[in-house]
Motif scaffolding. Sequence first.
Motif, PDB file in Angstrom:
ATOM      1  N   ASN A  42       0.876  -1.170   0.000  1.00  0.00           N
ATOM      2  CA  ASN A  42       0.000   0.000   0.000  1.00  0.00           C
ATOM      3  C   ASN A  42       0.916   1.223   0.000  1.00  0.00           C
ATOM      4  OD1 ASN A  42      -1.493   2.298   0.807  1.00  0.00           O
ATOM      5  ND2 ASN A  42      -3.003   1.038   1.866  1.00  0.00           N
ATOM      6  N   VAL A  43       0.898   1.973  -1.101  1.00  0.00           N
ATOM      7  CA  VAL A  43       1.919   3.004  -1.308  1.00  0.00           C
ATOM      8  C   VAL A  43       1.480   4.412  -0.889  1.00  0.00           C
ATOM      9  CG1 VAL A  43       3.027   1.706  -3.144  1.00  0.00           C
ATOM     10  CG2 VAL A  43       1.207   3.335  -3.726  1.00  0.00           C
ATOM     11  N   LEU A  72      -0.130  -3.533  -5.852  1.00  0.00           N
ATOM     12  CA  LEU A  72      -0.119  -2.178  -5.313  1.00  0.00           C
ATOM     13  C   LEU A  72      -1.517  -1.746  -4.900  1.00  0.00           C
ATOM     14  CD1 LEU A  72       2.139  -0.740  -8.135  1.00  0.00           C
ATOM     15  CD2 LEU A  72       2.836  -0.988  -5.741  1.00  0.00           C
ATOM     16  N   GLN A  73      -1.591  -1.024  -3.794  1.00  0.00           N
ATOM     17  CA  GLN A  73      -2.843  -0.426  -3.352  1.00  0.00           C
ATOM     18  C   GLN A  73      -2.661   1.084  -3.222  1.00  0.00           C
ATOM     19  OE1 GLN A  73      -1.851  -3.116  -0.420  1.00  0.00           O
ATOM     20  NE2 GLN A  73      -1.788  -4.212  -2.365  1.00  0.00           N
ATOM     21  N   GLU A  74      -3.769   1.806  -3.345  1.00  0.00           N
ATOM     22  CA  GLU A  74      -3.800   3.274  -3.278  1.00  0.00           C
ATOM     23  C   GLU A  74      -3.022   3.916  -4.427  1.00  0.00           C
ATOM     24  OE1 GLU A  74      -3.394   5.372   0.386  1.00  0.00           O
ATOM     25  OE2 GLU A  74      -4.440   3.822   1.543  1.00  0.00           O
ATOM     26  N   MET A  75      -3.264   3.441  -5.635  1.00  0.00           N
ATOM     27  CA  MET A  75      -2.584   4.021  -6.814  1.00  0.00           C
ATOM     28  C   MET A  75      -3.372   5.217  -7.346  1.00  0.00           C
ATOM     29  SD  MET A  75       0.250   2.531  -7.213  1.00  0.00           S
ATOM     30  CE  MET A  75       0.803   2.699  -8.918  1.00  0.00           C
ATOM     31  N   VAL A 119     -11.416  10.743  -5.337  1.00  0.00           N
ATOM     32  CA  VAL A 119     -10.304   9.834  -5.061  1.00  0.00           C
ATOM     33  C   VAL A 119     -10.860   8.421  -4.901  1.00  0.00           C
ATOM     34  CG1 VAL A 119      -8.397   9.304  -3.514  1.00  0.00           C
ATOM     35  CG2 VAL A 119      -9.029  11.683  -3.932  1.00  0.00           C
ATOM     36  N   THR A 120     -10.319   7.465  -5.659  1.00  0.00           N
ATOM     37  CA  THR A 120     -10.893   6.119  -5.687  1.00  0.00           C
ATOM     38  C   THR A 120      -9.978   5.028  -5.132  1.00  0.00           C
ATOM     39  OG1 THR A 120     -10.106   5.862  -7.967  1.00  0.00           O
ATOM     40  CG2 THR A 120     -12.366   6.677  -7.663  1.00  0.00           C
ATOM     41  N   PHE A 121      -8.755   5.345  -4.813  1.00  0.00           N
ATOM     42  CA  PHE A 121      -7.824   4.381  -4.216  1.00  0.00           C
ATOM     43  C   PHE A 121      -7.761   3.057  -5.005  1.00  0.00           C
ATOM     44  CE2 PHE A 121      -9.072   7.207  -0.787  1.00  0.00           C
ATOM     45  CZ  PHE A 121      -7.865   7.515  -0.189  1.00  0.00           C
ATOM     46  N   PRO A 122      -7.428   3.101  -6.283  1.00  0.00           N
ATOM     47  CA  PRO A 122      -7.424   1.869  -7.082  1.00  0.00           C
ATOM     48  C   PRO A 122      -6.262   0.943  -6.742  1.00  0.00           C
ATOM     49  CG  PRO A 122      -6.571   3.680  -8.375  1.00  0.00           C
ATOM     50  CD  PRO A 122      -7.063   4.273  -7.083  1.00  0.00           C
ATOM     51  N   VAL A 123      -6.484  -0.345  -6.974  1.00  0.00           N
ATOM     52  CA  VAL A 123      -5.415  -1.342  -6.829  1.00  0.00           C
ATOM     53  C   VAL A 123      -4.830  -1.616  -8.205  1.00  0.00           C
ATOM     54  CG1 VAL A 123      -6.425  -2.381  -4.778  1.00  0.00           C
ATOM     55  CG2 VAL A 123      -7.024  -3.290  -7.041  1.00  0.00           C
TER      56      VAL A 123
END
Length: 315
Positions: A42-43, A72-75, A119-123
Amino acid sequence: MSKYWIYFKYRLVFFLFLLIPLSYIHAQGDAKKKIIKLISYNVYWGMKQDSTKDKSKFAEWIRKQDPDILALQEMNGFTAGIYEFAPEGANPKNLRKLAESYGHPYCVIVREPSTDGSVTFPVAITSKYPIVNVHRVLDNNIHGYIEAEIEGYHFIVTHFHPFSSEKRGYEVDQILATIQSKPSNDKWLFMGDLNSVSPLDKSAYKDNKLRNFIREDRKKRPYNLNLGKDNELDYTIQQKILDFGFIDALRLFHPEFEATAPTKLFYDQSKSPVRYDYLYVSGNMKKDLIKCDVIKDEFTDLYSDHYPVVLYFNN
């Protein structure tokens, strides 16, 4: 020379002839085995802390780690980068360009940035190897999840709801139902920031610091519904995954509690050590596992509010 000796000699030669190709095939089989290195990270808001052009500091860290696969999370703010040129006036962060800069020619993101600026916090997932049979799932998931295959393995990359235990229950049920619908001999890896506590870590939370923090935080943020119906820590989300037969890879190699937050940067969901980042594998992969660790170094201390988890396994 007796006919019996001649017969024995020819049988011996024939037997040795059979052994040569068998040993060769065995050697070739060993040569094809390889170790796969997987990192889940989670970056924090699209690696917001790295202000360098094209996230070069982050890319340099990944090159040194040299993972085969990176979840990756929060891209936030990243586009898939499938087009050579962005629309006029747009300034997206290009996932494909980033991935290629650390040696991953394949990448998938669950969704493009929202046109309304939300903001969608995509993985996302990037890989040295082709990513195939990709499914991007957004329905009934706050951040969505990616289901995909790499080198014959099935991957789930997700990021559960950060403020509702009840909604996390819906999310995990949907993922487990998806896995249940597939052939039982498939090998699965299920990972991400799952924003929930594991029953395997109960002893680490017996001081009630995490529970009390959430109770106090709810006074400031009424939408923080991270406790269970009894106003205590909710272990049911992770229990469902364990009951399904998945192996908690980090716990397998670290019987003692290993926190994945907070880092030296900060963490807004706890001031005491917590583990919300998981890397699960299906039971039929247990013999393939080599080691699993939390990566704590000068970079990960300061560039996200979560530490990454790394897994090595035999292919």
